[in-house]
Design a protein around this motif. Structure first.
Motif, PDB file in Angstrom:
ATOM      1  N   VAL A 224       0.853  -1.177   0.000  1.00 36.19           N
ATOM      2  CA  VAL A 224       0.000   0.000   0.000  1.00 36.19           C
ATOM      3  C   VAL A 224       0.898   1.239   0.000  1.00 36.19           C
ATOM      4  N   LYS A 225       0.264   2.387  -0.157  1.00 38.10           N
ATOM      5  CA  LYS A 225       0.948   3.649   0.053  1.00 38.10           C
ATOM      6  C   LYS A 225       0.417   4.263   1.346  1.00 38.10           C
ATOM      7  N   THR A 226       1.148   5.227   1.855  1.00 36.55           N
ATOM      8  CA  THR A 226       0.726   5.882   3.097  1.00 36.55           C
ATOM      9  C   THR A 226       0.562   7.378   2.864  1.00 36.55           C
ATOM     10  N   THR A 227      -0.291   7.973   3.673  1.00 44.22           N
ATOM     11  CA  THR A 227      -0.523   9.404   3.576  1.00 44.22           C
ATOM     12  C   THR A 227      -0.823   9.955   4.957  1.00 44.22           C
ATOM     13  N   LEU A 228      -0.748  11.269   5.101  1.00 46.99           N
ATOM     14  CA  LEU A 228      -1.084  11.939   6.359  1.00 46.99           C
ATOM     15  C   LEU A 228      -1.646  13.321   6.075  1.00 46.99           C
ATOM     16  N   GLY A 229      -2.696  13.691   6.834  1.00 47.67           N
ATOM     17  CA  GLY A 229      -3.104  15.083   6.903  1.00 47.67           C
ATOM     18  C   GLY A 229      -2.243  15.711   7.988  1.00 47.67           C
ATOM     19  N   LEU A 230      -1.082  16.182   7.585  1.00 47.40           N
ATOM     20  CA  LEU A 230       0.006  16.396   8.528  1.00 47.40           C
ATOM     21  C   LEU A 230      -0.164  17.591   9.459  1.00 47.40           C
ATOM     22  N   SER A 231      -0.786  18.666   8.978  1.00 51.48           N
ATOM     23  CA  SER A 231      -0.792  19.907   9.758  1.00 51.48           C
ATOM     24  C   SER A 231      -1.545  19.798  11.075  1.00 51.48           C
ATOM     25  N   ASN A 232      -2.322  18.744  11.237  1.00 54.03           N
ATOM     26  CA  ASN A 232      -3.040  18.554  12.497  1.00 54.03           C
ATOM     27  C   ASN A 232      -2.098  18.403  13.685  1.00 54.03           C
ATOM     28  N   VAL A 233      -0.868  17.927  13.429  1.00 55.82           N
ATOM     29  CA  VAL A 233       0.073  17.654  14.519  1.00 55.82           C
ATOM     30  C   VAL A 233       0.433  18.912  15.304  1.00 55.82           C
ATOM     31  N   SER A 234       0.380  20.080  14.651  1.00 62.31           N
ATOM     32  CA  SER A 234       0.855  21.305  15.303  1.00 62.31           C
ATOM     33  C   SER A 234      -0.259  22.155  15.896  1.00 62.31           C
ATOM     34  N   TYR A 235      -1.499  21.681  15.769  1.00 58.07           N
ATOM     35  CA  TYR A 235      -2.624  22.491  16.218  1.00 58.07           C
ATOM     36  C   TYR A 235      -2.475  22.843  17.706  1.00 58.07           C
ATOM     37  N   GLY A 236      -2.660  24.128  18.002  1.00 59.50           N
ATOM     38  CA  GLY A 236      -2.595  24.578  19.386  1.00 59.50           C
ATOM     39  C   GLY A 236      -1.203  24.946  19.877  1.00 59.50           C
ATOM     40  N   LEU A 237      -0.197  24.807  19.016  1.00 62.11           N
ATOM     41  CA  LEU A 237       1.176  25.139  19.401  1.00 62.11           C
ATOM     42  C   LEU A 237       1.656  26.392  18.668  1.00 62.11           C
ATOM     43  N   PRO A 238       2.574  27.144  19.274  1.00 63.08           N
ATOM     44  CA  PRO A 238       3.159  28.281  18.563  1.00 63.08           C
ATOM     45  C   PRO A 238       4.132  27.807  17.483  1.00 63.08           C
ATOM     46  N   PHE A 239       4.423  28.680  16.519  1.00 68.38           N
ATOM     47  CA  PHE A 239       5.359  28.362  15.432  1.00 68.38           C
ATOM     48  C   PHE A 239       4.998  27.016  14.787  1.00 68.38           C
ATOM     49  N   ARG A 240       3.770  26.936  14.338  1.00 64.23           N
ATOM     50  CA  ARG A 240       3.265  25.675  13.813  1.00 64.23           C
ATOM     51  C   ARG A 240       4.085  25.166  12.627  1.00 64.23           C
ATOM     52  N   THR A 241       4.574  26.085  11.807  1.00 67.94           N
ATOM     53  CA  THR A 241       5.319  25.654  10.620  1.00 67.94           C
ATOM     54  C   THR A 241       6.574  24.880  10.999  1.00 67.94           C
ATOM     55  N   LEU A 242       7.184  25.245  12.122  1.00 70.84           N
ATOM     56  CA  LEU A 242       8.384  24.532  12.572  1.00 70.84           C
ATOM     57  C   LEU A 242       8.039  23.098  12.962  1.00 70.84           C
ATOM     58  N   ILE A 243       6.942  22.939  13.705  1.00 74.25           N
ATOM     59  CA  ILE A 243       6.490  21.595  14.079  1.00 74.25           C
ATOM     60  C   ILE A 243       6.149  20.782  12.826  1.00 74.25           C
ATOM     61  N   ASN A 244       5.427  21.410  11.918  1.00 75.03           N
ATOM     62  CA  ASN A 244       4.984  20.693  10.713  1.00 75.03           C
ATOM     63  C   ASN A 244       6.150  20.171   9.890  1.00 75.03           C
ATOM     64  N   ARG A 245       7.105  21.033   9.599  1.00 73.16           N
ATOM     65  CA  ARG A 245       8.188  20.591   8.720  1.00 73.16           C
ATOM     66  C   ARG A 245       9.102  19.587   9.408  1.00 73.16           C
ATOM     67  N   THR A 246       9.228  19.708  10.736  1.00 72.04           N
ATOM     68  CA  THR A 246      10.046  18.733  11.467  1.00 72.04           C
ATOM     69  C   THR A 246       9.377  17.364  11.473  1.00 72.04           C
ATOM     70  N   TYR A 247       8.071  17.365  11.728  1.00 69.35           N
ATOM     71  CA  TYR A 247       7.339  16.096  11.731  1.00 69.35           C
ATOM     72  C   TYR A 247       7.278  15.500  10.321  1.00 69.35           C
ATOM     73  N   PHE A 248       7.196  16.363   9.333  1.00 69.76           N
ATOM     74  CA  PHE A 248       7.213  15.904   7.938  1.00 69.76           C
ATOM     75  C   PHE A 248       8.511  15.145   7.652  1.00 69.76           C
TER      76      PHE A 248
END
Length: 807
Positions: free
Chosen positions: A501-525
């Protein structure tokens, strides 16, 4: 033994051309061929018998044009003609083993966005035919000579939803190895296989030699048996008659190569007769099953194919009213244009697939989804991911989508699986499968894997291979459930190791409620990529996302030699995002865009943004003379788009859309000129007469030419279709026109084009004639004394421009 059991195991022989044989039997120019089923059934029966005697395993009913639109002027009903056609075929084949294929040709109108025919209208035309034919116990449905993949899909679905018979489907290609509307052989294969045709391929178009590269591409991509029905070479003029360039012996030599390469079904098209069938029926012992296909699995498509193997794919999430105030308001205003602009913006920023969500309580979600899918058709080249919780909305989108889409989404609840998987199977879609069920979102990786395995198993029960699934292990917010974030990554890694199979994620949910969300998003990505993530649903313009992806592709050995990474970073100092300079009217391309616009207006024309075009023109008209706007802005913009078309950067739907969009600018300029000159002057670049010749009821090509020429500033006198020769002569005199365009699609009417030109020459000595049509070649056009041959609608603009510039 049924035809499906024979398919792919032995060579199957179809008959040859019906029109060629009718001409040989005295078919009058302008007559409706299908009416001969009733008026001269003896001729039709004899033609069928001749093909059967020559070795045809399958004969084709004389119903190519038997639809309500084409038969609108017939004295007979659709049912009468179809009944007679099938009766004739049965009479001819009653003492043989030959099967009967019910022939379905194009409706005769162009599909949106080029023409006005929508999916439902096309579907209903085909359904009428299928319902009648199914009651008459034919053996196969043959859908042939289609140039628009959207119309082909409508026909296939009409057959499959109203009959249980096998479906053979063939399209017609140009010399550039694409259909008129831009579909290439590989996309045809992907789309037709996705909706379950039993054989697919090419017919008409060209001679067998010219079809070689197209057939090769189809064989390399198709797991489905391939059918080829070529013309007898290219048409020419010999001793006053239309002839074709390849005789039956030479034709058979080329067909032998096809058969030995794995083509499973062979027949003939324009110019072929029983002699051809007799020759290539001798090739049966040479048939070899096609084992050459090397198509990648995990490929979704629209105009553009996006493979999901050996790469990371960005799925743009921005076309979703949730959290997007501007989009929400535009949806409420019933305006799809803002979604189009978001689509282009996301593609420019690196999205390869676009997620489309129209869920908003204040609007009709199903209708709006259909409108957006139709709006995007032929305009936006990225494949779509249909995002809705409502099966009805999803099915509406999939029906109208001329490609292979992704469904977002199904989950492990029984109700969800039983409503979504049948849609995925029917339309051949990929599916985002969410790892939750009646128990909610599992806390641990192992529990998520159990849900994923349930989804995979259930999908297989519906006939959906695991290769069609994109498993979403669901990331929770780090601010609320921090310990669960790593469980998602663990689940991805285990699933990738166990299943195809392939995998996917709606990734931006991981940073919800935190400051500097883009930093969390790209790191988790970056972390998710290292665990085996294949696709990500995110805003591609979000800070750091594309940087992370480009760097990862180097480190993961996807970007060989770091070529794309270096190119990406070399361009970085130029511009980070799309910027417009309204003073010099240029647009700089983004570092990920495929097209660079030299002219500011071109971008809005390609997007179909009438509002921006009007605003742009109104600004200019306050500063410069109207004719300067035409000559320095409007025409150069159209010329730039025309050049993109010639380079195959865009295709006919986009070209027509641009031409229609600029019409609003021309109207503003015309009004300004009229107000300045008391109505005594206009901006017409010249008058042109267009006509489809007598006896020919096909005006698709002529209508495309009309659209382009009108939007280049020419006055078009459209005489319509099936135009009598004397009416062309009268129009030239009445309107004092010196440039005439003639169109013919059918081999049975192309001789009338020659007669029309002769009559023009007899009456005038200063008329320039340009001609076009599917059956014409440049050589043929010159032999019938035309001045110019236009291979497509764009070429007619070039011809007109050259003619009037000389004048």
């Amino acid at each position: 033994m049924s035809i499906l059991k024979k398919l792919g195991k032995e060579l199957i022989i179809f008959d040859g051309a019906m029109g060629t044989m009718l001409q040989a039997n005295g078919l009058k120019v302008g007559a409706i061929p299908e009416e001969l089923n009733i008026e001269h059934s003896d001729i039709i029966i004899k033609i069928h018998k001749d093909y059967i005697d020559a070795g045809a395993n399958i004969i084709t009913t004389n119903t190519f044009g038997a639809n309500k639109y084409k038969l609108s002027s017939s004295k007979y009903t659709l049912e009468e003609i179809i009944n007679s056609a099938v009766t004739n075929a049965k009479e001819a084949s009653k003492n043989s083993d030959s099967l009967i294929a019910f022939d379905i040709g194009p409706v005769g109108k162009m599909m949106k966005p080029i023409g006005n025919m929508d999916f439902e209208s096309a579907y209903n035309y085909f359904k009428d035919q299928v319902v009648i034919a199914s009651k008459l116990e034919v053996d196969i449905f043959l859908i042939e000579t289609m140039s628009d993949i959207g119309e082909m899909r409508a026909a296939v679905l009409a057959v499959k939803e109203n009959s249980n018979l096998p479906v053979f489907a063939t399209m017609t290609f140009n010399n550039d190895e694409r259909t008129v509307t831009g579909t290439d052989p590989e996309n045809m294969v992907l789309i037709l296989e996705s909706i379950g045709v039993d054989a697919l391929g090419v017919n008409c178009s060209l001679g067998p030699n010219e079809l070689k590269p197209i057939v090769k591409r189809i064989l390399e991509f198709s797991k489905t048996p391939v059918i080829v029905q070529a013309n007898a070479g290219l048409p020419s003029k010999t001793n006053g008659f239309t002839t074709f360039s390849i005789n039956s012996i030479d034709y058979s030599k080329v067909i032998r190569e096809f058969v030995e390469s794995g083509v499973a079904v062979i027949g003939g098209c324009c110019g072929t007769n029983p002699n051809y069938v007799k020759e290539f029926s001798k090739l049966k012992p040479l048939y070899k099953k096609n084992t050459n296909y090397n198509k990648e699995d995990f490929v979704c498509t629209s105009i553009k194919r996006v493979p999901l193997n050996n790469k990371i794919t960005i799925i743009g999430e921005r076309i979703n009213p949730s959290g997007n105030k501007k989009l929400k308001q535009e949806f409420k205003n019933n305006n799809q244009l803002y979604a189009v602009k978001e689509a282009f913006k996301q593609i420019e920023n690196g999205a390869e697939i676009l997620d489309i969500n129209t869920s908003l309580p204040e609007i009709d979600e199903e209708l709006f989804m259909k409108n957006i899918v139709s709006e995007f058709s032929g305009l936006v080249d990225a494949p779509l991911q249909i995002d809705s919780t409502k099966p009805k909305v999803i099915e509406t989108a999939l029906r109208h989508y001329s490609g292979v889409a992704i469904i977002n989404s199904v989950n492990g609840k029984q109700k969800s699986m039983d409503s979504i998987f049948p849609l995925a199977k029917k339309y051949g879609s990929y599916v985002v499968a969410l790892c939750f069920d009646e128990k909610g979102i599992p806390k641990t990786a192992s529990e998520r894997i159990l849900v994923a395995e349930k989804l995979i198993k259930r999908a297989k029960e519906y006939g959906i291979k695991e290769e069609r699934l994109l498993i979403d292990c669901l990331v929770l917010t780090a601010s609320a459930q921090q310990e669960a974030v790593m469980e998602t990554l663990k689940a991805i890694k285990i699933i990738k190791s166990k299943y195809n199979v392939k995998t996917t994620l709606g990734l931006s949910n991981v940073s919800y409620g935190l400051p500097f969300r883009t930093l969390i998003n790209r790191t988790y990505f970056a972390m998710a990529l290292s665990y085996g993530l294949d696709t990500v649903i995110i805003d591609p313009s979000a800070d750091g996302i594309m940087d992370t992806l480009k760097a990862f592709n180097v480190l993961a050995n996807y970007d060989k030699g770091a070529v794309k990474y270096i190119e990406y970073n070399e361009n970085r100092p130029v511009v980070e995002k799309n910027t417009v300079n309204k003073e010099n009217h240029t647009v700089k391309k983004t570092i990920t865009s495929n097209i660079e616009y030299e002219n500011y207006l071109s971008k809005f024309l390609l997007e179909g943004d009438t509002n921006e075009v009007i605003s742009y023109t109104n600004t200019l008209i306050e500063k410069i003379q109207p004719l300067e706007i035409v000559n320095l802005h409007l025409i150069p913009s159209l010329d730039e788009i025309g050049l993109m078309y010639e380079k195959k950067e865009i295709f006919l739907p986009q070209l027509i859309r641009a031409a229609e969009t600029i019409a609003s600018a021309f109207e503003i300029v015309k009004e300004k000129i009229l107000s300045n000159n008391n109505g005594n002057e206009n901006i017409s670049k010249g008058k042109i007469i267009l006509a489809t010749v007598e006896g020919d009821v096909h005006d698709i090509g002529k209508n495309l030419v009309k659209i382009l020429l009108e939007n280049y500033g020419y006055d078009i006198i459209d005489l319509g279709k099936d135009v009598a020769i004397h009416k062309v002569i009268e129009a030239i005199k009445k309107y004092n026109v010196k440039l005439v365009g003639l169109s013919a699609l059918m081999t049975t009417t192309v001789e009338n084009m020659e007669t029309t030109i002769k009559e023009i020459r007899k009456n005038f000595d200063d008329i320039t004639v340009f001609v076009g049509g599917a059956v014409l070649t440049k050589d043929y056009a010159m032999k019938i004394d035309a001045d110019h041959y236009c291979k497509d609608a764009r070429e007619s603009v070039v011809t007109a421009n050259e003619y009037f510039s000389r004048k």
